[in-house]
Scaffold this active site. Structure first.
Site, PDB file in Angstrom:
ATOM      1  N   GLY A   3     -88.602  10.233 -29.959  1.00 42.69           N
ATOM      2  CA  GLY A   3     -89.867  10.373 -30.684  1.00 42.69           C
ATOM      3  C   GLY A   3     -90.821   9.279 -30.227  1.00 42.69           C
ATOM      4  O   GLY A   3     -90.743   8.815 -29.079  1.00 42.69           O
ATOM      5  N   ARG A   4     -91.676   8.837 -31.137  1.00 40.48           N
ATOM      6  CA  ARG A   4     -92.686   7.839 -30.738  1.00 40.48           C
ATOM      7  C   ARG A   4     -92.029   6.558 -30.236  1.00 40.48           C
ATOM      8  O   ARG A   4     -92.357   6.046 -29.167  1.00 40.48           O
ATOM      9  CB  ARG A   4     -93.585   7.487 -31.919  1.00 40.48           C
ATOM     10  CG  ARG A   4     -94.362   8.635 -32.512  1.00 40.48           C
ATOM     11  CD  ARG A   4     -95.105   8.115 -33.736  1.00 40.48           C
ATOM     12  NE  ARG A   4     -95.776   9.137 -34.471  1.00 40.48           N
ATOM     13  CZ  ARG A   4     -95.221   9.841 -35.471  1.00 40.48           C
ATOM     14  NH1 ARG A   4     -93.963   9.618 -35.826  1.00 40.48           N
ATOM     15  NH2 ARG A   4     -95.921  10.753 -36.103  1.00 40.48           N
ATOM     16  N   THR A  59     -82.032  -0.062 -32.897  1.00 39.88           N
ATOM     17  CA  THR A  59     -83.164  -0.524 -33.723  1.00 39.88           C
ATOM     18  C   THR A  59     -83.595   0.593 -34.672  1.00 39.88           C
ATOM     19  O   THR A  59     -84.664   0.514 -35.270  1.00 39.88           O
ATOM     20  CB  THR A  59     -84.381  -0.906 -32.839  1.00 39.88           C
ATOM     21  OG1 THR A  59     -84.679   0.200 -31.974  1.00 39.88           O
ATOM     22  CG2 THR A  59     -84.122  -2.152 -32.026  1.00 39.88           C
ATOM     23  N   ARG A 113     -81.464   3.032 -37.331  1.00 41.64           N
ATOM     24  CA  ARG A 113     -80.863   2.818 -38.643  1.00 41.64           C
ATOM     25  C   ARG A 113     -79.393   2.492 -38.441  1.00 41.64           C
ATOM     26  O   ARG A 113     -78.716   3.129 -37.621  1.00 41.64           O
ATOM     27  CB  ARG A 113     -81.000   4.061 -39.519  1.00 41.64           C
ATOM     28  CG  ARG A 113     -82.374   4.235 -40.142  1.00 41.64           C
ATOM     29  CD  ARG A 113     -82.659   3.149 -41.192  1.00 41.64           C
ATOM     30  NE  ARG A 113     -83.953   3.310 -41.817  1.00 41.64           N
ATOM     31  CZ  ARG A 113     -85.082   2.727 -41.388  1.00 41.64           C
ATOM     32  NH1 ARG A 113     -85.067   1.968 -40.322  1.00 41.64           N
ATOM     33  NH2 ARG A 113     -86.214   2.907 -42.041  1.00 41.64           N
ATOM     34  N   GLU A 119     -76.780  -2.780 -44.805  1.00 47.95           N
ATOM     35  CA  GLU A 119     -77.692  -3.942 -44.858  1.00 47.95           C
ATOM     36  C   GLU A 119     -77.839  -4.460 -46.279  1.00 47.95           C
ATOM     37  O   GLU A 119     -77.922  -3.658 -47.206  1.00 47.95           O
ATOM     38  CB  GLU A 119     -79.079  -3.519 -44.344  1.00 47.95           C
ATOM     39  CG  GLU A 119     -79.080  -3.339 -42.873  1.00 47.95           C
ATOM     40  CD  GLU A 119     -80.451  -2.912 -42.323  1.00 47.95           C
ATOM     41  OE1 GLU A 119     -81.481  -3.161 -42.985  1.00 47.95           O
ATOM     42  OE2 GLU A 119     -80.466  -2.359 -41.234  1.00 47.95           O
ATOM     43  N   HIS A 150     -83.166  -6.908 -38.956  1.00 42.09           N
ATOM     44  CA  HIS A 150     -84.100  -5.788 -39.130  1.00 42.09           C
ATOM     45  C   HIS A 150     -85.572  -6.244 -38.964  1.00 42.09           C
ATOM     46  O   HIS A 150     -86.371  -6.158 -39.890  1.00 42.09           O
ATOM     47  CB  HIS A 150     -83.897  -5.112 -40.501  1.00 42.09           C
ATOM     48  CG  HIS A 150     -84.340  -3.672 -40.511  1.00 42.09           C
ATOM     49  ND1 HIS A 150     -83.713  -2.690 -41.220  1.00 42.09           N
ATOM     50  CD2 HIS A 150     -85.364  -3.049 -39.874  1.00 42.09           C
ATOM     51  CE1 HIS A 150     -84.313  -1.531 -41.041  1.00 42.09           C
ATOM     52  NE2 HIS A 150     -85.328  -1.720 -40.222  1.00 42.09           N
TER      53      HIS A 150
HETATM   54  C1  DGY Z   1     -89.164   1.357 -40.552  1.00 44.50           C
HETATM   55  O1  DGY Z   1     -90.395   1.289 -40.647  1.00 44.50           O
HETATM   56  O2  DGY Z   1     -88.521   2.339 -40.892  1.00 44.50           O
HETATM   57  C2  DGY Z   1     -88.502   0.146 -40.012  1.00 44.50           C
HETATM   58  O3  DGY Z   1     -87.144   0.252 -39.983  1.00 44.50           O
HETATM   59  C3  DGY Z   1     -88.977  -1.056 -40.771  1.00 44.50           C
HETATM   60  O4  DGY Z   1     -89.316  -1.994 -39.842  1.00 44.50           O
END
Ligand code: DGY
Length: 326
Positions: free
Chosen positions: A161-162, A242, A244, A273, A291
Site C-alpha cells: 500500500g502507501r 513496522t 503491526r 505492546e 513503535h
Molecule cells: C499507525 O498510524 O497506525 C502507526 O502504527 C502509528 O505510528
C-alpha cells in the site's frame, strides 16, 4: 453549518495544546483524560458518557462497550493512527459512528523508519555504537563488525500500500531487487521500480533476502509470518516489521533468531505492546524500537490535524462519507 456549542470531545491522551487548537476554535468542549486514567478502560467508559466525539490513539480499545458507554450522541471516533485494528469498525458502523484515521501524512516517516531498521541491522549500528561508547574499540580491523549490503539484495515487501510502496522506492534507490506481495498487482510499482508481483506468499518468502511487513492487521493477516512461513525463508534472511506486531508469531520469531535460521530482525512493533517476548531483548541480532514509525514532529502534528479536522467536520455535519469509512 456549525457544531452545537459545547459539544464534548473526549481526548484519551494528553496532547500538545496546538494539536487540539481546531477543536477549541470550533467551540467544542475538550475533555482530556488524566495521566492516571490512561489505559484504564473502566475510567475511559465513564469519561466517554455523553461525548459527541472520541479522539483516540492505537493503545485504546474502541469496542462496543465503550461506544455504548458514550451513548447515542457519539458521532465520530477519530484515531491518531492510520491503523484501525484497535477499533471495532462493525460496532461503529452499526451505531452510525464515523471512524476517521490518518492515512498519507505518515507514509514517508514510516517508510523512513523501516529503512532505518534495515540499515541499522545490516550495518550493525547498534553493536558498533555500543563498542565505541564502552571504550572497547581498539581501532580499525579488516574483519570487524561486517554487515550486509542492501545493493543486490532481494527485498520482499508484504503489503504494498502507501507505506509499503514508499519503502519499496527507498530500497530500490539503494540498489535492491524489489518484489511485493499483496491482494492485487500494482502496475505503477512495476513500471517505476521494476518490482515483481508475487501472488503466492510462500513462494515469495523462499526467494527473499529481506522481508518487510506493511500489511494491515486483520484476522487474515494475524501471524502471517508463523513458524511454518519463517522456515520458508532462505538461511540468513532478515525480517523487518513496522506494520503491526501480531503480523508475526513473536514466539516463533525468537526461536528462529536464536537458532540462527534468520540473520536478524528489525522491529518497531510487537505482538503484545508494550511487552516484548521474553528473550527478544537479549538477542544480539535484533534492532528494537518502541513503535516510532510516525514519530516525527511534523508527521505527528499532521496526524493530529487530520484527526481533529475530521471531528470538527463531522460534528458540523459536513462529512458526506458513510459512517466508518475512515
Ligand atoms: C499507525 O498510524 O497506525 C502507526 O502504527 C502509528 O505510528
Amino acid at each position: 453549518m456549525t457544531s452545537s456549542p459545547g459539544e464534548r470531545v473526549l481526548v484519551t491522551r494528553p496532547l500538545e495544546r496546538a494539536w487540539l487548537e481546531p477543536l477549541h476554535a470550533a467551540g467544542l468542549t475538550v475533555d482530556v483524560v488524566s495521566a492516571d486514567e490512561i489505559g484504564d478502560s473502566a475510567a475511559l467508559r465513564s469519561r466517554a458518557a455523553g461525548a459527541a466525539a472520541l479522539l483516540v490513539v492505537l493503545g485504546d480499545r474502541v469496542d462496543a462497550a465503550l461506544l455504548d458507554a458514550a451513548g447515542s450522541g457519539l458521532r465520530v471516533v477519530a484515531t491518531i493512527s492510520v491503523g484501525v485494528d484497535h477499533i471495532d469498525l462493525e460496532a461503529c458502523r452499526a451505531r452510525g459512528v464515523r471512524v476517521a484515521n490518518t492515512p498519507d501524512v505518515l507514509t514517508d516517516a514510516t517508510a523512513d523508519l523501516a529503512m532505518t531498521l534495515l540499515l541499522a541491522l545490516t550495518r550493525r549500528v547498534r553493536e558498533g555504537e555500543a563498542l565505541v561508547r564502552c571504550g572497547g574499540w581498539q581501532g580499525w580491523e579488516p574483519g570487524q563488525l561486517l554487515g550486509r549490503d542492501i545493493k543486490g539484495a532481494r527485498v520482499l515487501v508484504v503489503g504494498a500500500g502507501r507505506i509499503g510502496g514508499a519503502f519499496a522506492q527507498r530500497v530500490h534507490a539503494f540498489g535492491a531487487r524489489v518484489a511485493y506481495h499483496g491482494r492485487s498487482p500494482r502496475p505503477a510499482l512495476e513500471d517505476a521500480l521494476g518490482a515483481c508481483y508475487e501472488p503466492d506468499l510462500d513462494t515469495a518468502l523462499g526467494r527473499a533476502d529481506v522481508v518487510s511487513l506493511h500489511a494491515p492487521l486483520t484476522p487474515e493477516t494475524r501471524h502471517l509470518l508463523d513458524a511454518r512461513r519463517l522456515a520458508l525463508l532462505p538461511p540468513r534472511a532478515i525480517v523487518i516489521n513496522t506494520g503491526r506486531g501480531p503480523l508475526i508469531d513473536e514466539h516463533a520469531l525468537v526461536a528462529a533468531l536464536r537458532s540462527g535460521a534468520l540473520w536478524g530482525a528489525g522491529l518497531d512493533v510487537y505482538e503484545h505492546e508494550p511487552r516484548i517476548h521474553p528473550g527478544l531483548a537479549e538477542l544480539p541480532n535484533v534492532v528494537l524500537l518502541p513503535h516510532l514509525g510516525s514519530a516525527t514532529e511534523d508527521t505527528r502534528a499532521a496526524m493530529a490535524k487530520l484527526a481533529t479536522d475530521a471531528i470538527v467536520s463531522t460534528l458540523r455535519g459536513e462529512h458526506s462519507g458513510d459512517p466508518g469509512d475512515g
